[in-house]
Design an enzyme around this catalytic site. Sequence first.
Site, PDB file in Angstrom:
ATOM      1  N   THR A 149      -0.564 -11.948  -2.854  1.00 33.52           N
ATOM      2  CA  THR A 149       0.127 -11.230  -1.778  1.00 33.52           C
ATOM      3  C   THR A 149       0.573 -12.180  -0.668  1.00 33.52           C
ATOM      4  O   THR A 149       1.722 -12.156  -0.230  1.00 33.52           O
ATOM      5  CB  THR A 149      -0.775 -10.133  -1.198  1.00 33.52           C
TER       6      THR A 149
ATOM      7  N   GLN B  74       2.901  -6.122  -4.708  1.00 33.01           N
ATOM      8  CA  GLN B  74       2.951  -6.424  -3.280  1.00 33.01           C
ATOM      9  C   GLN B  74       3.958  -7.550  -3.056  1.00 33.01           C
ATOM     10  O   GLN B  74       3.870  -8.598  -3.697  1.00 33.01           O
ATOM     11  CB  GLN B  74       1.579  -6.852  -2.769  1.00 33.01           C
TER      12      GLN B  74
ATOM     13  N   GLN C  15       6.507  -2.469  -1.293  1.00 30.53           N
ATOM     14  CA  GLN C  15       5.075  -2.493  -1.000  1.00 30.53           C
ATOM     15  C   GLN C  15       4.732  -3.719  -0.167  1.00 30.53           C
ATOM     16  O   GLN C  15       5.131  -4.839  -0.491  1.00 30.53           O
ATOM     17  CB  GLN C  15       4.262  -2.500  -2.299  1.00 30.53           C
ATOM     18  N   ASP C  16       3.991  -3.492   0.943  1.00 30.30           N
ATOM     19  CA  ASP C  16       3.497  -4.587   1.797  1.00 30.30           C
ATOM     20  C   ASP C  16       4.624  -5.376   2.466  1.00 30.30           C
ATOM     21  O   ASP C  16       4.591  -6.609   2.518  1.00 30.30           O
ATOM     22  CB  ASP C  16       2.609  -5.546   0.995  1.00 30.30           C
TER      23      ASP C  16
ATOM     24  N   ASP D  34       1.692   0.917   2.077  1.00 27.17           N
ATOM     25  CA  ASP D  34       1.012   0.012   3.018  1.00 27.17           C
ATOM     26  C   ASP D  34       1.996  -0.989   3.626  1.00 27.17           C
ATOM     27  O   ASP D  34       1.667  -2.174   3.780  1.00 27.17           O
ATOM     28  CB  ASP D  34      -0.115  -0.748   2.300  1.00 27.17           C
TER      29      ASP D  34
ATOM     30  N   ARG E 167       9.721   7.235  -3.511  1.00 29.54           N
ATOM     31  CA  ARG E 167       9.380   6.609  -4.786  1.00 29.54           C
ATOM     32  C   ARG E 167       8.842   7.691  -5.705  1.00 29.54           C
ATOM     33  O   ARG E 167       8.362   8.733  -5.278  1.00 29.54           O
ATOM     34  CB  ARG E 167       8.345   5.488  -4.614  1.00 29.54           C
TER      35      ARG E 167
ATOM     36  N   TYR F 183       2.328   5.217   1.914  1.00 29.92           N
ATOM     37  CA  TYR F 183       1.461   5.059   3.081  1.00 29.92           C
ATOM     38  C   TYR F 183       2.165   4.105   4.043  1.00 29.92           C
ATOM     39  O   TYR F 183       2.631   3.037   3.631  1.00 29.92           O
ATOM     40  CB  TYR F 183       0.113   4.450   2.681  1.00 29.92           C
TER      41      TYR F 183
ATOM     42  N   ARG G 267      -3.976   4.294   5.890  1.00 28.65           N
ATOM     43  CA  ARG G 267      -5.292   4.302   5.267  1.00 28.65           C
ATOM     44  C   ARG G 267      -5.998   3.007   5.642  1.00 28.65           C
ATOM     45  O   ARG G 267      -5.341   1.981   5.914  1.00 28.65           O
ATOM     46  CB  ARG G 267      -5.192   4.475   3.752  1.00 28.65           C
TER      47      ARG G 267
ATOM     48  N   TRP H 156      -7.720  -0.410   5.339  1.00 29.96           N
ATOM     49  CA  TRP H 156      -7.856  -1.510   4.382  1.00 29.96           C
ATOM     50  C   TRP H 156      -9.066  -2.361   4.755  1.00 29.96           C
ATOM     51  O   TRP H 156      -9.186  -2.827   5.890  1.00 29.96           O
ATOM     52  CB  TRP H 156      -6.585  -2.359   4.387  1.00 29.96           C
TER      53      TRP H 156
END
Length: 321
Positions: free
Chosen positions: A86, A122, A144-145, A172, A192, A199, A233, A235
């Site tokens: 990541t 990610q 994502q990310d 995220d 998606r 999130y 959420r 992490w």
Amino acid sequence: MQQAGAGRRVVVAGDGSGDYAGIQEAVDGGGTVIAVRPGTYRGRVVIPADRPDVTIVGLGRRAGDVVIADDRANGTPNPAGGTWGTTGSASVTVDGAGFRAHNLTFANLFDEAAHPEITNRQAVAVLTRADRVAFTRVRFLGNQDTLYANSSAATTIARAYFRDCYVEGDVDFIFGRATAVFERCRIHSLDRESTPRGYVTAPSTDIANAHGFLFARCAFTSDAPAASVFLGRPWHPSQDPNAIGQTVIRDSRIDAHIGPAAWSDFGTWPWQDARFAEYRNYGRGALITPDRPQLTAAEAATQTVPAFLRGADNWSPDRHL
């Protein structure tokens, strides 16, 4: 100490008409103010820790006129062996304190549909680990990310300020342990084919840090169905029990993609143990339910832009940028 040659303005132009043709070349060449002419500039960019106070400015009329991008994901093979991970997927990594960016776009162009063989998707557009970094009129594009607002160590405070910015993604897509303030930003959740659709935040704020993510006077938008996206959420990197994430959203518009239950567990970590709260939000998704903790007026008085940013050095980008 800055490297020799720092303290000067340089121009980047892809057609060769500037001082440099690429962003990393300009950074390595010692430019402090890097003015970038319209175009798309591909390739990884790293602002090292020994290059403080670098500024990158897009010279286009709009933030979309200058795009700085790469296209690696966590699971993309690394020529040096293994995969990028990541952190290594970041199109732009900022380790130099005092970094600023204005009027441009940072993107990770990794195409999930084109790479079904890669399951670790990610794909970071920007990773910040430095203190006193600021972005104005900047777009952050990814899935994502997208935006990794982090610090150099779990107990190190690193402040980041985002004003009049646009951040998009699905899972995220604003995450990390930095103290990050988003003011007058648009936070857009992409749709998606999954349930839930996504999130927005995944903070990993250390328990010793009173300030994690603050969104003030922002707009949370989406094309996803109603009540299909979570605001965040918690992490816990490497299952760190001291990562008690904080996301505070206040005085912001929240559209209908956020439902009565706005926060989600992350694995075995319950959202109720994190520091999630809202205050005086409005819009179709700004519901007040038992699953949507609200600040009191007294608590809100301590959860402000200055409270998050000032620190011992009285850093005030919200006043001076």
